[in-house]
Motif scaffolding. Structure first.
Motif: not given
Length: 320
Positions: A222-226
């Motif tokens: 469930r990855e999010w990225r900056l």
């Protein structure tokens, strides 16, 4: 010209649903890492972004970029839409110039920081994340509350959800976009200026697709990225944060985002720091004793970090 650019962007971004992304969505995001890295973050008030070409995700980025570039160059619908060999050559030259400029000048300063979406009621974290990124359960997870981050336009830093797909699904997406672009090119004026816009906007879309897409086998993360892209920073706002780290594999480029300095130029928060952003800190299941919790809290107290009361220990019964 602006009207043409708007049509190109609409064609290439018509499938993007911003209601599922930041800032419409403000989830808790957990960064799983080692205890020593958490200590460095606390003491320096810095977040370190890494270059994906030096990470495990390098194949994902290269696959998207190279597949998209090759498909664009060889697509017969694009060639026919250009109307002549000369105009097709002009479009390809414009794209290759942008692609090579990125590879030679900007790829080294493209950076990401990875998080896992964290449920509000989750007191334990994800076992797969502890195993893969949290020192096999002996690390910690810094849980950031994105609702405390103001949305600011026109900065070269973005927060986004990672989308998952099989390799064939990603190839299909690329081909569909290129075919739609070919249909649009038929309607556009055939000029070098217009084709430069086509090449630039397709490159930008392809890059964002590559940075925010992974194989579906990783979907449980469930990855999010900056993400920071130097090409989107013409005023060099982030130049003071460009740095490096020395690892067992050599020198790696880093973006060391010092939050206190960043807040002065971005207006993200009046006092933008780790303590303000942190919702909780989870200790991994391999070090979940009360003694470990007390020791970690002492580390925070000695660093004058007011987060000791937010430290929790994962209760997953996992021992490597």
């Amino acid at each position: 010209m602006e009207e043409n650019d708007d049509l190109i962007r609409k064609t290439l971004w018509d499938d993007y649903d911003n209601s599922k992304d930041y800032p419409d969505q403000r989830p808790l995001l957990a960064h799983y890492t080692s205890i020593s890295t958490i200590e460095k973050i606390i003491n320096s008030n810095e977040l370190w972004l890494s270059n994906p070409l030096f990470m495990n995700d390098w194949e994902e980025l290269r696959f998207g970029m190279n597949t998209g570039a090759d498909s664009f160059r060889t697509n017969p619908l694009i060639a026919n839409a250009c109307g002549s060999t000369a105009m097709h050559s002009a479009l390809m030259q414009a794209f290759d110039k942008i692609f090579h400029r990125f590879a030679n000048d900007h790829a080294i300063d493209t950076y990401i920081l990875c998080f896992s979406e964290h449920d509000l009621t989750d007191a334990d974290g994800l076992l797969s994340m502890w195993r893969g990124y949290g020192e096999i359960g002996s690390g910690a997870a810094l849980v950031i509350d994105t609702s405390k981050i103001n949305a600011v336009e026109h900065i070269p830093l973005s927060i986004g959800r990672v989308h998952y797909a099989t390799q064939s699904e990603r190839i299909s997406w690329i081909e569909k976009k290129i075919n739609a672009l070919a249909d649009l090119i038929i309607q556009l004026p055939k000029s070098k200026k217009v084709f430069e816009s086509v090449a630039q906007i397709w490159f930008e879309r392809l890059l964002m697709f590559s940075l925010f897409t992974k194989h579906k086998g990783f979907s449980e993360e469930r990855e999010w990225r900056l993400v920071y892209i130097k090409e989107n920073d013409p005023e060099f706002i982030f130049s003071p944060f460009l740095s490096y780290s020395i690892t067992a594999q050599g020198v790696h480029p880093k973006l060391k985002l010092k939050l206190s300095e960043f807040s002065k130029t971005s207006n993200l928060l009046p006092d933008f720091n780790i303590a303000t952003l942190t919702d909780r800190i989870l200790l991994g299941p391999s070090i979940s004793s009360e003694l470990s919790v007390q020791s970690f809290r002492r580390m925070l107290d000695l660093a004058s970090c007011p987060l000791a009361h937010k430290v929790r220990a994962s209760t997953i019964p996992f021992r490597p």
